[in-house]
Design a protein around this motif. Sequence first.
Motif, PDB file in Angstrom:
ATOM      1  N   VAL A  87      28.585 -14.078 -13.982  1.00 48.76           N
ATOM      2  CA  VAL A  87      29.215 -13.184 -13.009  1.00 48.76           C
ATOM      3  C   VAL A  87      30.558 -12.729 -13.566  1.00 48.76           C
ATOM      4  O   VAL A  87      31.140 -13.374 -14.451  1.00 48.76           O
ATOM      5  CB  VAL A  87      29.416 -13.880 -11.645  1.00 48.76           C
ATOM      6  N   THR A  88      31.032 -11.621 -13.039  1.00 43.02           N
ATOM      7  CA  THR A  88      32.359 -11.113 -13.412  1.00 43.02           C
ATOM      8  C   THR A  88      33.234 -11.079 -12.168  1.00 43.02           C
ATOM      9  O   THR A  88      32.750 -10.815 -11.049  1.00 43.02           O
ATOM     10  CB  THR A  88      32.252  -9.703 -14.013  1.00 43.02           C
ATOM     11  N   VAL A  89      34.535 -11.340 -12.373  1.00 39.46           N
ATOM     12  CA  VAL A  89      35.493 -11.331 -11.276  1.00 39.46           C
ATOM     13  C   VAL A  89      36.868 -10.991 -11.860  1.00 39.46           C
ATOM     14  O   VAL A  89      37.204 -11.389 -12.977  1.00 39.46           O
ATOM     15  CB  VAL A  89      35.510 -12.693 -10.550  1.00 39.46           C
ATOM     16  N   VAL A  90      37.637 -10.235 -11.088  1.00 38.30           N
ATOM     17  CA  VAL A  90      38.984  -9.850 -11.506  1.00 38.30           C
ATOM     18  C   VAL A  90      39.984 -10.677 -10.724  1.00 38.30           C
ATOM     19  O   VAL A  90      39.841 -10.869  -9.498  1.00 38.30           O
ATOM     20  CB  VAL A  90      39.225  -8.343 -11.279  1.00 38.30           C
ATOM     21  N   GLY A  91      41.019 -11.186 -11.415  1.00 38.93           N
ATOM     22  CA  GLY A  91      42.036 -11.985 -10.746  1.00 38.93           C
ATOM     23  C   GLY A  91      43.013 -12.548 -11.755  1.00 38.93           C
ATOM     24  O   GLY A  91      43.123 -12.056 -12.890  1.00 38.93           O
ATOM     25  N   HIS A  92      43.698 -13.636 -11.397  1.00 36.96           N
ATOM     26  CA  HIS A  92      44.679 -14.246 -12.293  1.00 36.96           C
ATOM     27  C   HIS A  92      44.635 -15.766 -12.161  1.00 36.96           C
ATOM     28  O   HIS A  92      44.278 -16.303 -11.099  1.00 36.96           O
ATOM     29  CB  HIS A  92      46.093 -13.723 -11.994  1.00 36.96           C
ATOM     30  N   TYR A  93      44.991 -16.435 -13.240  1.00 35.43           N
ATOM     31  CA  TYR A  93      45.019 -17.889 -13.264  1.00 35.43           C
ATOM     32  C   TYR A  93      46.290 -18.418 -12.604  1.00 35.43           C
ATOM     33  O   TYR A  93      47.323 -17.742 -12.545  1.00 35.43           O
ATOM     34  CB  TYR A  93      44.947 -18.408 -14.698  1.00 35.43           C
ATOM     35  N   GLU A  94      46.207 -19.675 -12.157  1.00 37.99           N
ATOM     36  CA  GLU A  94      47.363 -20.451 -11.712  1.00 37.99           C
ATOM     37  C   GLU A  94      47.527 -21.610 -12.690  1.00 37.99           C
ATOM     38  O   GLU A  94      47.028 -22.724 -12.455  1.00 37.99           O
ATOM     39  CB  GLU A  94      47.155 -20.968 -10.288  1.00 37.99           C
ATOM     40  N   PRO A  95      48.193 -21.385 -13.835  1.00 38.45           N
ATOM     41  CA  PRO A  95      48.243 -22.423 -14.882  1.00 38.45           C
ATOM     42  C   PRO A  95      48.939 -23.700 -14.440  1.00 38.45           C
ATOM     43  O   PRO A  95      48.662 -24.768 -14.985  1.00 38.45           O
ATOM     44  CB  PRO A  95      48.994 -21.729 -16.025  1.00 38.45           C
ATOM     45  N   ASP A  96      49.830 -23.605 -13.473  1.00 34.84           N
ATOM     46  CA  ASP A  96      50.514 -24.829 -13.024  1.00 34.84           C
ATOM     47  C   ASP A  96      49.563 -25.789 -12.301  1.00 34.84           C
ATOM     48  O   ASP A  96      49.887 -26.964 -12.135  1.00 34.84           O
ATOM     49  CB  ASP A  96      51.675 -24.463 -12.094  1.00 34.84           C
ATOM     50  N   GLY A  97      48.439 -25.294 -11.886  1.00 31.40           N
ATOM     51  CA  GLY A  97      47.471 -26.149 -11.202  1.00 31.40           C
ATOM     52  C   GLY A  97      46.373 -26.677 -12.106  1.00 31.40           C
ATOM     53  O   GLY A  97      45.336 -27.155 -11.603  1.00 31.40           O
ATOM     54  N   THR A  98      46.598 -26.625 -13.428  1.00 33.69           N
ATOM     55  CA  THR A  98      45.576 -27.094 -14.370  1.00 33.69           C
ATOM     56  C   THR A  98      45.319 -28.590 -14.180  1.00 33.69           C
ATOM     57  O   THR A  98      46.251 -29.393 -14.052  1.00 33.69           O
ATOM     58  CB  THR A  98      46.007 -26.817 -15.815  1.00 33.69           C
ATOM     59  N   VAL A  99      44.063 -28.958 -14.177  1.00 34.83           N
ATOM     60  CA  VAL A  99      43.631 -30.349 -13.984  1.00 34.83           C
ATOM     61  C   VAL A  99      42.654 -30.702 -15.100  1.00 34.83           C
ATOM     62  O   VAL A  99      41.873 -29.850 -15.552  1.00 34.83           O
ATOM     63  CB  VAL A  99      42.966 -30.531 -12.595  1.00 34.83           C
ATOM     64  N   LEU A 100      42.707 -31.959 -15.547  1.00 36.66           N
ATOM     65  CA  LEU A 100      41.788 -32.427 -16.576  1.00 36.66           C
ATOM     66  C   LEU A 100      40.639 -33.214 -15.939  1.00 36.66           C
ATOM     67  O   LEU A 100      40.863 -34.053 -15.055  1.00 36.66           O
ATOM     68  CB  LEU A 100      42.520 -33.325 -17.585  1.00 36.66           C
ATOM     69  N   LEU A 101      39.440 -32.937 -16.404  1.00 34.41           N
ATOM     70  CA  LEU A 101      38.263 -33.689 -15.967  1.00 34.41           C
ATOM     71  C   LEU A 101      38.014 -34.814 -16.959  1.00 34.41           C
ATOM     72  O   LEU A 101      37.835 -34.583 -18.148  1.00 34.41           O
ATOM     73  CB  LEU A 101      37.042 -32.761 -15.899  1.00 34.41           C
ATOM     74  N   ARG A 102      37.972 -36.041 -16.455  1.00 34.81           N
ATOM     75  CA  ARG A 102      37.792 -37.221 -17.295  1.00 34.81           C
ATOM     76  C   ARG A 102      36.299 -37.540 -17.468  1.00 34.81           C
ATOM     77  O   ARG A 102      35.456 -37.123 -16.696  1.00 34.81           O
ATOM     78  CB  ARG A 102      38.488 -38.446 -16.668  1.00 34.81           C
ATOM     79  N   ASN A 103      36.037 -38.350 -18.523  1.00 35.65           N
ATOM     80  CA  ASN A 103      34.710 -38.958 -18.720  1.00 35.65           C
ATOM     81  C   ASN A 103      33.576 -37.939 -18.681  1.00 35.65           C
ATOM     82  O   ASN A 103      32.563 -38.133 -18.032  1.00 35.65           O
ATOM     83  CB  ASN A 103      34.461 -40.041 -17.659  1.00 35.65           C
ATOM     84  N   ARG A 104      33.755 -36.833 -19.414  1.00 35.70           N
ATOM     85  CA  ARG A 104      32.700 -35.822 -19.488  1.00 35.70           C
ATOM     86  C   ARG A 104      32.501 -35.484 -20.977  1.00 35.70           C
ATOM     87  O   ARG A 104      33.030 -34.485 -21.469  1.00 35.70           O
ATOM     88  CB  ARG A 104      33.071 -34.591 -18.667  1.00 35.70           C
ATOM     89  N   PRO A 105      31.736 -36.312 -21.710  1.00 39.06           N
ATOM     90  CA  PRO A 105      31.555 -36.076 -23.152  1.00 39.06           C
ATOM     91  C   PRO A 105      30.855 -34.737 -23.413  1.00 39.06           C
ATOM     92  O   PRO A 105      30.117 -34.221 -22.580  1.00 39.06           O
ATOM     93  CB  PRO A 105      30.676 -37.245 -23.601  1.00 39.06           C
TER      94      PRO A 105
END
Length: 314
Positions: free
Chosen positions: A74-92
């Motif tokens: 899908v395509t979508v137009v918008g902008h990121y919120e880099p301050d809300g970046t989160v890391l996902l653990r335990n996903r090899p």
Amino acid sequence: MSPAARRATGLVLVGLVLAVTCTLLGRWQWNRHVWRDGAIAVVEANWSADPVPLGSVLDSPGGALTDADVWRRVTVVGHYEPDGTVLLRNRPVDGAPAYHALVPFVVEDAGAPALSASVLVVDRGWVEPGADGSIDVVPPAPPEGTITLTARLRHDEPASNRTAPPGQVQAISVDQVLAAGGVEGRSVDAYVAMTAEDPSVSPVPGQLPAPSTDPGSHLSYAFQWWTFALGGLVAFCLGARRELQDERSAEEAPAPAPATTASGVELWPTRDTPRPRRAPTAPDVPRRRGGRDEDLEDALIDAQLAEPTGRDER
């Protein structure tokens, strides 16, 4: 019921239990094969399909994503919120340890007015773990300003009850990701995996691999269980039949004849040969034999008794 009949009944019952159990296990593997086959069909149909506006698949933030639309681009137009970046653990990724970079994306135009200003969680890709596995991980920054995002739709994952360090999560649950990133707003009930950004930046996280289309061994396992069911039932039924046949043969078999010579004399008695009884005999009383002196004494007495008879005759 004879002992052989009881044993035969027990063997048949065991065979039936084994057959039913193996049949159910085969049915379970068959259902897994059908589910896996359907999932592969969805991947093959959507992986190479042309991208469509997000609003043509999800017309509102609370709209449910169907299984048939998973992996669709899908395509979508918008902008990121880099301050809300989160890391996902335990996903090899491909068997190697990795973290996924999850970044909130504020929708500006998705082809559906209801989606405007909603927040979409974007999995931008994977990054290698740092020296201590968490603190040193710094994912590449997303592009700034308004961009056109192309991504693949994925189902929202169930919330995890496992704890994680600040700024990290154990599952891609939209509510947990936004809470960990400190981002508020109406969330879309799905997340997307980024495939392209326009304009793009460099470097970018590692691209997520395509899902496996290996059907697995579920179909062969199903036929194996069904083979065990049929073979086990036949084997136990044959065992029950053998028990009954052995009992019937033992009842109908004649008593074995004793072994004899050509003259009809029995060579040796068998277990089934009646044994003759011995006639009772008088006990043998040992005869006492006298000594030599006693014999002489008896002869003298006999001679004396014979003398008067001779005188009378004269």
